[in-house]
Design a protein around this motif. Structure first.
Motif, PDB file in Angstrom:
ATOM      1  N   THR A 223       0.726  -1.049   0.056  1.00 22.18           N
ATOM      2  CA  THR A 223      -0.034   0.150  -0.012  1.00 22.18           C
ATOM      3  C   THR A 223       0.783   1.218   0.020  1.00 22.18           C
ATOM      4  O   THR A 223       1.980   1.266   0.157  1.00 22.18           O
ATOM      5  CB  THR A 223      -1.000  -0.013   1.172  1.00 22.18           C
ATOM      6  OG1 THR A 223      -0.160  -0.082   2.486  1.00 22.18           O
ATOM      7  CG2 THR A 223      -1.949  -1.238   1.128  1.00 22.18           C
ATOM      8  N   GLU A 244       1.500  11.529  -3.292  1.00 24.45           N
ATOM      9  CA  GLU A 244       0.956  10.409  -2.401  1.00 24.45           C
ATOM     10  C   GLU A 244      -0.309  10.870  -1.889  1.00 24.45           C
ATOM     11  O   GLU A 244      -0.697  11.880  -1.768  1.00 24.45           O
ATOM     12  CB  GLU A 244       2.016  10.063  -1.219  1.00 24.45           C
ATOM     13  CG  GLU A 244       1.969  10.893  -0.197  1.00 24.45           C
ATOM     14  CD  GLU A 244       2.906  10.625   1.125  1.00 24.45           C
ATOM     15  OE1 GLU A 244       2.731  11.605   2.050  1.00 24.45           O
ATOM     16  OE2 GLU A 244       3.593   9.810   0.871  1.00 24.45           O
ATOM     17  N   ASP A 245      -1.242   9.884  -1.438  1.00 22.03           N
ATOM     18  CA  ASP A 245      -2.438   9.925  -0.795  1.00 22.03           C
ATOM     19  C   ASP A 245      -2.716   8.955   0.452  1.00 22.03           C
ATOM     20  O   ASP A 245      -3.017   7.819   0.359  1.00 22.03           O
ATOM     21  CB  ASP A 245      -3.510   9.579  -1.662  1.00 22.03           C
ATOM     22  CG  ASP A 245      -5.054  10.234  -1.504  1.00 22.03           C
ATOM     23  OD1 ASP A 245      -5.002  10.314  -0.060  1.00 22.03           O
ATOM     24  OD2 ASP A 245      -5.828  10.368  -2.172  1.00 22.03           O
ATOM     25  N   ARG A 246      -2.303   9.452   1.490  1.00 23.42           N
ATOM     26  CA  ARG A 246      -2.310   8.794   2.818  1.00 23.42           C
ATOM     27  C   ARG A 246      -3.627   8.421   3.234  1.00 23.42           C
ATOM     28  O   ARG A 246      -4.065   7.512   4.001  1.00 23.42           O
ATOM     29  CB  ARG A 246      -1.472   9.598   3.763  1.00 23.42           C
ATOM     30  CG  ARG A 246      -0.011   9.137   3.612  1.00 23.42           C
ATOM     31  CD  ARG A 246       0.829  10.112   4.679  1.00 23.42           C
ATOM     32  NE  ARG A 246       2.231   9.722   4.381  1.00 23.42           N
ATOM     33  CZ  ARG A 246       2.834   8.818   4.830  1.00 23.42           C
ATOM     34  NH1 ARG A 246       2.468   7.673   5.423  1.00 23.42           N
ATOM     35  NH2 ARG A 246       4.206   8.684   4.445  1.00 23.42           N
ATOM     36  N   ARG A 247      -4.613   9.240   2.692  1.00 21.89           N
ATOM     37  CA  ARG A 247      -6.294   8.849   3.082  1.00 21.89           C
ATOM     38  C   ARG A 247      -6.648   7.721   2.135  1.00 21.89           C
ATOM     39  O   ARG A 247      -7.562   7.074   2.696  1.00 21.89           O
ATOM     40  CB  ARG A 247      -7.043  10.063   2.633  1.00 21.89           C
ATOM     41  CG  ARG A 247      -6.791  11.395   3.366  1.00 21.89           C
ATOM     42  CD  ARG A 247      -7.487  12.496   2.823  1.00 21.89           C
ATOM     43  NE  ARG A 247      -7.227  12.644   1.469  1.00 21.89           N
ATOM     44  CZ  ARG A 247      -7.904  13.298   0.737  1.00 21.89           C
ATOM     45  NH1 ARG A 247      -9.025  14.213   0.842  1.00 21.89           N
ATOM     46  NH2 ARG A 247      -7.511  13.501  -0.559  1.00 21.89           N
ATOM     47  N   ASN A 248      -5.926   7.140   0.938  1.00 20.53           N
ATOM     48  CA  ASN A 248      -6.287   6.135   0.139  1.00 20.53           C
ATOM     49  C   ASN A 248      -5.251   5.395  -0.051  1.00 20.53           C
ATOM     50  O   ASN A 248      -4.679   5.326  -1.257  1.00 20.53           O
ATOM     51  CB  ASN A 248      -7.253   6.609  -1.037  1.00 20.53           C
ATOM     52  CG  ASN A 248      -8.406   7.465  -0.508  1.00 20.53           C
ATOM     53  OD1 ASN A 248      -9.266   6.772   0.049  1.00 20.53           O
ATOM     54  ND2 ASN A 248      -8.701   8.727  -1.015  1.00 20.53           N
ATOM     55  N   PRO A 249      -4.570   4.863   0.823  1.00 18.79           N
ATOM     56  CA  PRO A 249      -3.261   4.118   0.794  1.00 18.79           C
ATOM     57  C   PRO A 249      -3.499   3.077  -0.301  1.00 18.79           C
ATOM     58  O   PRO A 249      -2.129   2.567  -1.031  1.00 18.79           O
ATOM     59  CB  PRO A 249      -2.775   3.791   1.949  1.00 18.79           C
ATOM     60  CG  PRO A 249      -4.343   3.515   2.668  1.00 18.79           C
ATOM     61  CD  PRO A 249      -5.093   4.428   2.244  1.00 18.79           C
ATOM     62  N   PHE A 273     -10.893   1.193  -1.675  1.00 20.15           N
ATOM     63  CA  PHE A 273     -10.829   2.297  -0.733  1.00 20.15           C
ATOM     64  C   PHE A 273     -11.275   1.739   0.564  1.00 20.15           C
ATOM     65  O   PHE A 273     -12.156   1.086   0.760  1.00 20.15           O
ATOM     66  CB  PHE A 273     -11.694   3.713  -0.968  1.00 20.15           C
ATOM     67  CG  PHE A 273     -10.824   4.241  -2.100  1.00 20.15           C
ATOM     68  CD1 PHE A 273      -9.909   5.199  -1.952  1.00 20.15           C
ATOM     69  CD2 PHE A 273     -11.587   4.107  -3.374  1.00 20.15           C
ATOM     70  CE1 PHE A 273      -9.464   5.817  -3.116  1.00 20.15           C
ATOM     71  CE2 PHE A 273     -10.929   4.827  -4.422  1.00 20.15           C
ATOM     72  CZ  PHE A 273      -9.998   5.918  -4.439  1.00 20.15           C
TER      73      PHE A 273
END
Length: 715
Positions: A223, A244-249, A273
């Motif tokens: 992830t 990067e998108d740490r809310r949607n790893p 998600f």
């Protein structure tokens, strides 16, 4: 989690079959069952072989050793297995070359002289110039199991980025070569899967994952896919984090740069998600950054995950987009990224009756690759969307790689079909004529074969195309040996392709059948959606209908039918022999995800959720449990002779899927047909597999098929 429980591998009581040649009756190793269950929304599902998922336990090597002994002993008793391998080694031994690609002032290509484990890379000055060896991947490991993949050349032609993978793993290390000195630089970028290098100046954008724990690198979930920029000469620790998108790893992100290096494009796949309920999402979002604008930010270009979107190129400050939004067969539109709303799109190449698969660039033109009944149709367009011509191809089959520089006057492309080895042609852009550039010196017979396409009616009335290949003059007599292959998923097309081993089968009177199942992209996104998520049963119905057609039309009968599929195609094979075991004599599922309730818990499995759905969702669990190969094996059923193929370094579809499937099928097999598992060592999901391993695997598979179909082997 299962440590401390003793494992006993002993000869089981289940009799399977006497090997050809009068060998001892086949007994399966007894695999320990444990009381492991899961509760899915009130449905309790047993998973007695869960311990086979734990690739760090000391018990699994013992289990593998017992299964390998069983399989090897069985195959060794097939009298012509060794002779078949010698024959394959001889016919495989011809030079295989890729088309030359412009790299600065030189041309780049690869060649395998015959049975080299990996192709060697070369440069030459002009298409007919002196060849200079650039890199020989065979020197990277003594076993030939280290593979190298070209990622691309810098805009000035000085640098080449490439990726190195060991033993078939998805994990790659990106390296860089200075083409002026032909020396490797110190650059080494780790923790990369499915590598790309999007060049900008003296550096490139690439995607990577956080470092994995070494003991779980081949099985743990992956992830937080991130995009970095690497400058040549820097250590990886100095690379700049771009996205990067740490809310949607669970997002998967790929970076691209337009040919003029003006725009950075990010293609984002959703995976699954946290808290997001997948229904029919099967696409990607796009982001962009104008690299000519100092201080510019990454901005949304095409939002949402319900459509497939590819940036083809740019025309100045605007972008060419290939999309299936509003066009299930795809179209090309022009987008102003400052006003990216769909209402502002300008149509460039409208949707056609054929499915638009991809677009290559070369010579200042767009080369659009369409699929017409699962074969290639190439149309040449200018940047205003005017069609120049349809490109005449040598025959019905598959052409690829019309890529060239913007100023080039000619293009080199490859062509193949079921009975034509990959052949390279030179295409004159102004005249529109092709000429032969490299014809491989394949020593086997390629003349005197018939390829035809028929259409079969699936259970719900859908017409499904199928290729049938055999020697000319063969008459359907109801008793011909048939080998079938199918796929059916992820928008992957199963188009005509050449196989040395399959030619051996055809030479000896076999018939090859290849149905184009729903789930692929042969007829656009509607065809894909017809075989994904809750529609997955259509894939199995299509393959079943194709099999029944061959029987009904007098080609063969169930005792003469062997079937195979790779990856998602292996799921199809396993589901079909569960649902219709009476239709098949032999099954060869290759690297398949057999536990559809737990596939998303390993490595990149969560990114497949948009295709399959997951057992975390009650509606999706309800259809997954109905076809999941592992969970629909019924005790006492007479299953076909089955040879399961997997690999110990497969970190795309982890081998635990095949381990659990083999143990379950061996336990519940009610007939005399053998159930064997072939576990390839130091190999992965397929790409980069050394030639020696390909030949050994082909000899094992085809000797098994010949024996079970009672075919005569004649050298």
């Amino acid at each position: 989690m299962l440590a401390g429980i003793a494992m006993h591998i002993t000869a089981g009581a289940a009799y399977a079959q006497s090997a050809e040649g009068g060998g001892e009756p086949l007994h399966y190793p007894r695999t320990v069952r444990e009381n492991t269950t899961d509760n899915y929304f009130g449905t309790v599902v047993a998973d007695p072989y869960r311990w086979l998922e734990n690739d760090t336990t000391g018990r699994i090597p013992q289990w593998i050793a017992a299964q390998e002994k069983l399989t090897n002993n069985y195959l060794e008793q097939i009298p012509y297995r060794g002779e078949m391998q010698e024959y394959l080694s001889a016919t495989w031994n011809y030079a295989k070359e890729t088309q030359p690609v412009k790299a600065g002032a030189c041309y780049f290509f690869t060649r395998n002289n015959g049975v080299q484990n990996q192709a060697v890379w070369y440069l030459k000055e002009g298409p007919e110039g002196k060849e200079i060896e650039l890199l020989n991947p065979n020197r990277l490991s003594a076993s030939g199991t280290t593979a190298a993949t070209v990622l691309g050349f810098s805009g000035n032609g000085r640098y080449l980025a490439f990726a190195v993978a060991e033993s078939g793993s998805d994990w790659n290390t990106i390296q860089v070569m200075d083409l002026t000195t032909r020396q490797l630089l110190k650059d080494s970028l780790r923790w990369v899967k499915f590598p790309r290098a999007a060049w900008k100046g003296d550096g490139f954008y690439y995607s990577r994952y956080p470092a994995a724990e070494q003991h779980a690198a081949l099985s743990a979930g992956n992830t937080l896919n991130q995009v970095y920029y690497h400058r040549i000469g820097d250590a990886q620790s100095q690379d700049s984090l771009i996205f990067e998108d740490r809310r949607n790893p669970r997002l998967s992100v790929a970076a691209f740069v337009t040919e003029d290096e003006r725009f950075l494009i990010l293609s984002v796949l959703p995976g699954s998600f946290l808290g997001f309920k997948l229904t029919t999402s099967t696409g990607n979002a796009l982001y962009y950054q104008d690299l000519h604008q100092q201080g510019s930010s990454i901005m949304p270009l095409v939002e949402g995950y319900n459509h497939h979107n590819i940036i083809v190129d740019n025309v100045g400050e605007k972008l060419l987009l290939q999309t299936d939004r509003g066009a299930l067969n795809n179209r090309v539109v022009l987008i102003d990224p400052r006003h990216p709303e769909e209402k502002n799109w300008t149509s460039l190449i409208p949707e056609r009756p054929e499915s638009l698969d991809n677009i290559d660039l070369g010579g200042g033109y767009l080369w659009a690759f369409y699929l017409k009944n699962a074969s290639t149709l190439v149309r040449q367009y200018d940047y205003q969307g005017r069609m120049i011509r349809e490109v005449p191809l040598p025959a019905i089959g598959v052409a690829s790689s019309f890529s060239a520089g913007r100023e080039d006057k000619e293009i080199y492309y490859s062509f193949t079909n079921f009975t034509t080895p990959v052949t390279i042609y030179r295409y004159n852009i102004s005249s529109g004529k092709s000429s032969l550039y490299r014809k491989p010196a394949f020593t086997g017979s390629t003349e005197g074969y018939v390829t035809k396409q028929v259409f079969v009616t699936s259970k719900d009335g859908t017409r499904v195309p199928m290729f049938i290949v055999h020697k000319a003059g063969i008459k359907p007599d109801g008793n011909r040996p048939v080998f079938m292959q199918g796929h059916g998923g992820f928008k992957r097309n199963l188009t005509p392709f050449f196989s040395v081993a399959r030619m051996m089968f055809l030479e000896r009177g076999g018939i090859y059948a290849q149905p184009n199942l729903r789930g692929g992209n042969e007829y656009g996104e509607a065809w894909h959606k017809g075989g994904m998520l809750e529609n997955k049963q259509h894939v199995f119905d299509d393959f079943t209908a194709a099999t029944q057609y061959l029987i009904r039309e007098g080609y063969t009968n169930p005792s003469k039918i062997a079937v195979t599929g790779v990856s998602t195609g292996a799921i199809m094979v396993a589901a079909c022999i569960n649902q219709h075991p009476e239709l098949f004599k032999v099954a060869v599922p290759v690297v398949g995800a057999m536990d559809m309730l737990r596939y998303h818990k390993f490595t990149i499995g969560s990114t497949w959720a948009e295709e399959y759905g997951t057992s975390d969702n009650p509606e999706q669990f309800a259809y997954l449990i109905k076809y999941s190969p592992l969970h629909n094996i019924k005790a006492g059923t007479h299953y076909p002779a089955t040879l399961i193929l997997t690999a110990d370094h497969d970190d795309t579809v982890v081998p635990a899927h095949s381990f659990k499937y083999a143990a379950t099928l061996q336990e519940k097999q009610g007939g005399d047909n053998p159930v064997l598992i072939r576990i390839d060592r130091n190999s992965g999901h397929g790409p980069g597999k050394p030639t020696t391993k390909q030949i050994a695997e082909a000899a094992d598979v085809w000797s098994f098929v010949f024996q079970q179909l009672q075919m005569q082997w004649v050298r």
